[in-house]
Write a protein that holds these residues in place. Structure first.
Motif, PDB file in Angstrom:
ATOM      1  N   LEU A  91       0.841  -1.197   0.000  1.00 32.43           N
ATOM      2  CA  LEU A  91       0.000   0.000   0.000  1.00 32.43           C
ATOM      3  C   LEU A  91       0.874   1.244   0.000  1.00 32.43           C
ATOM      4  O   LEU A  91       1.911   1.294   0.673  1.00 32.43           O
ATOM      5  N   ASP A  92       0.436   2.268  -0.726  1.00 31.30           N
ATOM      6  CA  ASP A  92       1.280   3.459  -0.870  1.00 31.30           C
ATOM      7  C   ASP A  92       0.560   4.765  -0.558  1.00 31.30           C
ATOM      8  O   ASP A  92       1.178   5.825  -0.557  1.00 31.30           O
ATOM      9  N   THR A  93      -0.759   4.730  -0.293  1.00 33.61           N
ATOM     10  CA  THR A  93      -1.481   5.958   0.026  1.00 33.61           C
ATOM     11  C   THR A  93      -2.442   5.703   1.185  1.00 33.61           C
ATOM     12  O   THR A  93      -2.866   4.566   1.422  1.00 33.61           O
ATOM     13  N   ALA A  94      -2.805   6.766   1.881  1.00 36.51           N
ATOM     14  CA  ALA A  94      -3.724   6.641   3.008  1.00 36.51           C
ATOM     15  C   ALA A  94      -5.106   6.138   2.588  1.00 36.51           C
ATOM     16  O   ALA A  94      -5.672   5.269   3.258  1.00 36.51           O
ATOM     17  N   PRO A  95      -5.699   6.645   1.496  1.00 34.77           N
ATOM     18  CA  PRO A  95      -7.013   6.116   1.092  1.00 34.77           C
ATOM     19  C   PRO A  95      -6.975   4.611   0.820  1.00 34.77           C
ATOM     20  O   PRO A  95      -7.936   3.902   1.130  1.00 34.77           O
ATOM     21  N   ARG A  96      -5.891   4.126   0.226  1.00 38.32           N
ATOM     22  CA  ARG A  96      -5.791   2.690  -0.026  1.00 38.32           C
ATOM     23  C   ARG A  96      -5.647   1.908   1.273  1.00 38.32           C
ATOM     24  O   ARG A  96      -6.099   0.768   1.364  1.00 38.32           O
ATOM     25  N   ASN A 171     -14.395  10.685   0.828  1.00 40.45           N
ATOM     26  CA  ASN A 171     -13.926   9.648  -0.086  1.00 40.45           C
ATOM     27  C   ASN A 171     -15.135   8.986  -0.743  1.00 40.45           C
ATOM     28  O   ASN A 171     -16.104   8.636  -0.070  1.00 40.45           O
ATOM     29  N   ARG A 337      -6.484  -0.697  -7.924  1.00 43.68           N
ATOM     30  CA  ARG A 337      -5.794   0.490  -8.435  1.00 43.68           C
ATOM     31  C   ARG A 337      -6.524   0.979  -9.682  1.00 43.68           C
ATOM     32  O   ARG A 337      -7.184   0.188 -10.367  1.00 43.68           O
ATOM     33  N   SER A 345     -11.655   0.923 -11.590  1.00 37.67           N
ATOM     34  CA  SER A 345     -10.480   0.410 -10.892  1.00 37.67           C
ATOM     35  C   SER A 345     -10.291  -1.077 -11.161  1.00 37.67           C
ATOM     36  O   SER A 345     -11.266  -1.835 -11.228  1.00 37.67           O
TER      37      SER A 345
END
Length: 450
Positions: A91-96, A171, A337, A345
């Motif tokens: 995971l690379d972002t807060a929403p994810r 979101n 993604r 997505s």
């Protein structure tokens, strides 16, 4: 007392632990999950029903048992959860991360419900009673469908929505969950028709359709085994009425799943020599097909398909999901993604593809093996209990085009747990009650089960 081993447990992978319950597990957490679902929905936490109900289940099992019974082969599912946890490193972002946390809660919630039902005594929770609880849930789904039919533009502002931080509630995905709409309103480009497709009490129409399909075997089981005979005509009338919101969803996947499940059940009953079951299933299918034809459903679905890119879009997104998973084959990407070519997505158009893209190929193999094992090991279910076996069989078909990581997974696991329970229930010993946990009085020692 000589233990009687269920044939459903003989074809396994790992030995199960034979243990004893110190007191029967209470049923009120299951009522929270199924009977009180409208309350959870109005509060804005309907999408979190599984983890909400699973929390007290875990506490009750911890306090009420010496050791929880585990069915054979459960290690397969545990290994899947290990890969799921490990995929969080991608995971690379807060929403994810928020999306991953939501999916994780649902997976763990379904796991706890599975173990809880599996450890419930057949005397406390016979299959008929369990099917009755789920039938109440089905009733709420039907009522929600009618809300979408009569008030398609309606929605709810919920308390949970109000207390969430703005960065989270705004979101789009979270907003769909905590600010539930009664229907999805779709206007495909160039279409002369606006499609108002019921979705309540879920966020999406496809969720309504997948739940409705998976609930039908439970409803049939309860209708066939209900202790009060007047329940049967009432359920039949509600089922007939439920065709109104079912047809309004225009959900081809739901119709395919129901048709597949009924045809499979008819074949299994025929092979057992139960002609009356075969006739009943065929009659049910004919009634449904006749109602669909008279309502003009096929023409509306044809119109929607003509102006929608759903078929070509799904094929393209499936191909992209596979090819991109090759870039992270072991742990996937932790979650869906954005597509590189479409406005949707990757990993959101079917649970098979979601698991593959989000958690990697090993997790996908483990998930499919576990689902297959549940269907395989419940195949010898007797008489009307066959409908419990039909649920995981339907899931094997639906997994390719429906998301099944919400209460759908709970229904699949509950049906399997009811079918896998050993008939020789654990011995129940008299112990001091804890009313705040069980709400039950002390019981006499009993051995065995119904």
């Amino acid at each position: 007392m000589t233990a009687i081993r269920s044939p459903l447990l003989t074809a396994g992978y790992l030995g199960s632990q034979v243990t004893q319950l110190t007191r029967p597990l209470p049923l009120w957490p299951l009522h929270v999950l199924f009977t009180a679902f409208p309350l959870l929905w109005v509060l804005g936490v309907g999408a979190f029903a599984a983890p909400i109900a699973a929390a007290p289940m875990a506490m009750v099992m911890w306090r009420n048992t010496q050791r929880v019974q585990i069915p054979r082969g459960f290690l397969i599912w545990v290994l899947f959860l290990v890969f799921l946890f490990a995929s969080a490193t991608q995971l690379d972002t807060a929403p994810r991360m928020v999306g991953f946390a939501f999916r994780l809660m649902n997976y763990l919630g379904a796991t706890i419900v599975f173990l809880y039902v599996y450890n419930c005594s057949m005397r406390t929770l016979p299959a008929r009673r369990a099917a009755g609880l789920v039938t109440i849930f089905w009733l709420w789904v039907v009522i929600g469908g009618f809300l979408g039919v009569f008030f398609p533009g309606g929605s709810l502002s919920t308390p949970f929505e109000q207390i969430l931080p703005g960065a989270i509630s705004t979101n789009e995905f979270v907003g769909d969950l905590v600010h539930p709409k009664f229907a999805e309103i779709q206007e495909p480009w160039g279409s002369p028709t606006v499609f108002e497709r019921p979705s309540a009490p879920f966020a999406y129409t496809n969720a309504w359709g997948s739940h409705y399909a998976l609930l039908l075997p439970f409803v049939l089981l309860y209708a066939l085994t209900a202790a009060k005979k007047w329940h049967r005509p009432v359920i039949a009338l509600i089922a007939l009425a439920s065709l109104v919101p079912a047809f309004a969803t225009l959900n081809r996947g739901m119709f395919l799943a129901i048709g597949f499940g009924l045809l499979y059940a008819a074949l299994r009953f025929a092979l057992r020599g139960h002609v009356r079951w075969l006739v009943a299933v065929c009659t049910l299918m004919m009634v449904g097909l006749g109602a669909a034809y008279l309502s003009g459903l096929s023409e509306v679905i044809s119109t929607r398909t003509e102006y929608s890119t759903t078929n070509t879009g799904r094929a393209a997104i499936y191909q992209e999901a596979f090819l991109r998973t090759l870039n992270s084959p072991i742990l996937g990407f932790g979650g869906p993604r954005p597509s590189l070519s479409l406005g949707i997505s990757v990993g959101t158009q079917g649970h098979f593809w979601n698991v593959m893209f989000s958690f990697g190929f090993p997790a996908l193999a483990l998930f499919c093996l576990w689902l297959w094992s549940l269907a395989w090991r419940t195949r010898w279910a007797p008489s009307s209990m066959m409908w419990l076996h039909v649920v995981p069989v339907m899931a094997l078909f639906m997994v390719f085009y429906y998301g099944l990581d919400g209460t759908q997974l709970v229904l699949i696991f509950m049906a399997a747990a009811l079918g896998l329970r050993p008939p020789d229930a654990p011995e129940v010993r008299p112990v001091a009650p804890e009313p705040w946990l069980t709400g039950a009085r002390p019981r006499q020692a009993v051995t065995g089960d119904e």
